[in-house]
Design an enzyme around this catalytic site. Sequence first.
Site, PDB file in Angstrom:
ATOM      1  N   GLY A   1       0.838  -1.216   0.000  1.00 52.69           N
ATOM      2  CA  GLY A   1       0.000   0.000   0.000  1.00 52.69           C
ATOM      3  C   GLY A   1       0.863   1.252   0.000  1.00 52.69           C
ATOM      4  O   GLY A   1       0.639   2.172  -0.799  1.00 52.69           O
TER       5      GLY A   1
ATOM      6  N   CYS B   1       0.932   0.495  13.246  1.00 49.26           N
ATOM      7  CA  CYS B   1      -0.522   0.666  13.367  1.00 49.26           C
ATOM      8  C   CYS B   1      -0.938   0.182  14.752  1.00 49.26           C
ATOM      9  O   CYS B   1      -1.808  -0.663  14.895  1.00 49.26           O
ATOM     10  CB  CYS B   1      -1.263  -0.052  12.247  1.00 49.26           C
ATOM     11  SG  CYS B   1      -0.882  -1.792  12.082  1.00 49.26           S
TER      12      CYS B   1
HETATM   13  C1  LIG Z   1       2.761  -3.587   8.746  1.00 43.94           C
HETATM   14  S1  LIG Z   1       3.127  -4.730   7.510  1.00 43.94           S
HETATM   15  C2  LIG Z   1       3.628  -3.682   6.203  1.00 43.94           C
HETATM   16  C3  LIG Z   1       2.485  -3.032   5.451  1.00 43.94           C
HETATM   17  C4  LIG Z   1       2.945  -2.313   4.188  1.00 43.94           C
HETATM   18  N1  LIG Z   1       3.998  -1.362   4.463  1.00 43.94           N
HETATM   19  C5  LIG Z   1       1.825  -1.606   3.451  1.00 43.94           C
HETATM   20  O1  LIG Z   1       1.655  -0.394   3.603  1.00 43.94           O
HETATM   21  O2  LIG Z   1       1.102  -2.260   2.711  1.00 43.94           O
HETATM   22  C6  LIG Z   1       4.658  -5.382   8.085  1.00 43.94           C
HETATM   23  C7  LIG Z   1       5.390  -6.263   7.083  1.00 43.94           C
HETATM   24  O3  LIG Z   1       6.661  -6.539   7.654  1.00 43.94           O
HETATM   25  C8  LIG Z   1       7.101  -7.781   7.148  1.00 43.94           C
HETATM   26  N2  LIG Z   1       8.227  -8.218   7.989  1.00 43.94           N
HETATM   27  C9  LIG Z   1       8.207  -8.702   9.249  1.00 43.94           C
HETATM   28  N3  LIG Z   1       9.444  -8.951   9.672  1.00 43.94           N
HETATM   29  C10 LIG Z   1      10.286  -8.618   8.670  1.00 43.94           C
HETATM   30  C11 LIG Z   1      11.697  -8.661   8.507  1.00 43.94           C
HETATM   31  N4  LIG Z   1      12.496  -9.099   9.470  1.00 43.94           N
HETATM   32  N5  LIG Z   1      12.215  -8.244   7.339  1.00 43.94           N
HETATM   33  C12 LIG Z   1      11.405  -7.795   6.331  1.00 43.94           C
HETATM   34  N6  LIG Z   1      10.064  -7.754   6.435  1.00 43.94           N
HETATM   35  C13 LIG Z   1       9.505  -8.145   7.594  1.00 43.94           C
HETATM   36  C14 LIG Z   1       5.852  -8.626   7.203  1.00 43.94           C
HETATM   37  O4  LIG Z   1       5.957  -9.725   6.323  1.00 43.94           O
HETATM   38  C15 LIG Z   1       4.778  -7.607   6.794  1.00 43.94           C
HETATM   39  O5  LIG Z   1       4.503  -7.731   5.423  1.00 43.94           O
END
Ligand SMILES: C[S@@+](CC[C@H](N)C(=O)[O-])C[C@H]1O[C@@H](n2cnc3c(N)ncnc32)[C@H](O)[C@@H]1O
Length: 440
Positions: free
Chosen positions: A264, A381
Amino acid sequence: MSHNAAPAGAEVRAAAARIVARVLVDRISADDALEGETSVHLRDRSLLGALVFGALRWHHRLEWQTARLLTKPLKRDQEELGALLRIGLLQLQELRVPPHAAVSATVDAAALLELRSAAGLVNAVLRRFQRERAKLESDIQTVPEARFSHAAWLINALRNDWPDDWTRILDGNNAAAPMWLRVNLRRTTRAAYLETLSAAGIAAEAAPDIATAVRLAAPQPVESLPGFSAGQVSVQDICAQRAAPLLELAAGQRVLDACAAPGGKTGHILEACADLAEVWAVDRDGERLARVADNLRRLELTARLVTGDATAPARWWDGRPFDRILLDAPCSAVGVIRRHPDIKVLRRPEDVDGAVALQAKLLRALWPLLAPGGLLVYATCTVLRRENGDQMTAFSGAEPTIAAAETWQNLPGEAEGDGFYYAGLRKPHALPTASVPPQP
Ligand SMILES: C[S@@+](CC[C@H](N)C(=O)[O-])C[C@H]1O[C@@H](n2cnc3c(N)ncnc32)[C@H](O)[C@@H]1O
């Protein structure tokens, strides 16, 4: 029983009970559980959603009421029966279903679920609720878990963090969220898109302070939004639309979106500035990263997609610093409960500990990738201070090269937005000499 032979409305209630039980037992999201349920006729899909999301939103209250109405507690393996009872009680309180139809369809659903001799029990509990409703509803006020329909640990955490606002937060989590759109200003203007919506009979209005944001008067299926498939517009909460403006994007910058999926904010970054040198979208989850690709394809924009662990950039980084970094960190998501009520039953206190530790690790790992004079925007969030202000205080205290930090917090429902937190961390153009390690 064949589809045609099932009593009216019983199948959808049985399916809802199965889904709610799966969320609780298998600890999967409601969206995933709903996806796996194909037995429900298309015309009943919206009722199915209302039953499932309603039962999860009001889970703690309905569970408390069920316990008051049963003469002996259910056994641990009776999760589907418990879910069906809560779905019955939900309809009598929150949904516009005539009570007699709600009771009879829910009783019939017990037979469909093959819950032996449970139909009589479901009938007795729902009828008792109807007789004792006034007393049950007044008693709710004395039990916070029932009154606010949240787990006790989360109520306590919110009361501790927000002594003046905690009831507003809890009530905000229980309210319906509006549908917000982000207009792609590379394709159209917001005024023109509002006219297109109006011509399509969709009432909407512009947000005063975010240039891309439009709020629909009533939620719509995305397929019915004009220009959606052509990338003119995306669905995104107004608070999520703050990330790109906070990044202060300008031509020629290298931008890292470090936890990017489902993309997003990556899309918004690319829409916001046509002449960025490069945008990297990193996520450790390859399947979720595929959704970034889908989103960017719809918007006809491109980024460098990297499946990688942002806590270990040495494995994927090319060594060239980024001018902007967005760290939209994995978090407890306590600020988006109004959109994802399953968080209420899935989240556990230890998950917050895990999120806090991971966020700290991500900050430490990504800061060195930021160019001198660069800006890192940290986003969550959630409204829990451990993941937000406390996290920033700890990081700034340990990191001498942070020149300035500005922060912003929205509470759930405030300004019609989700619960979101942002902190902007700037790196000075010249690093303080104290941060240079002594030469041997
Ligand atoms: C809050 S969501 C991100 C939403 C996104 N930014 C959007 O606006 O659509 C957090 C994301 O962090 C990823 N994530 C978690 N740990 C991670 C890591 N160590 N390295 C990279 N990505 C990671 C998850 O897979 C998830 O997709």
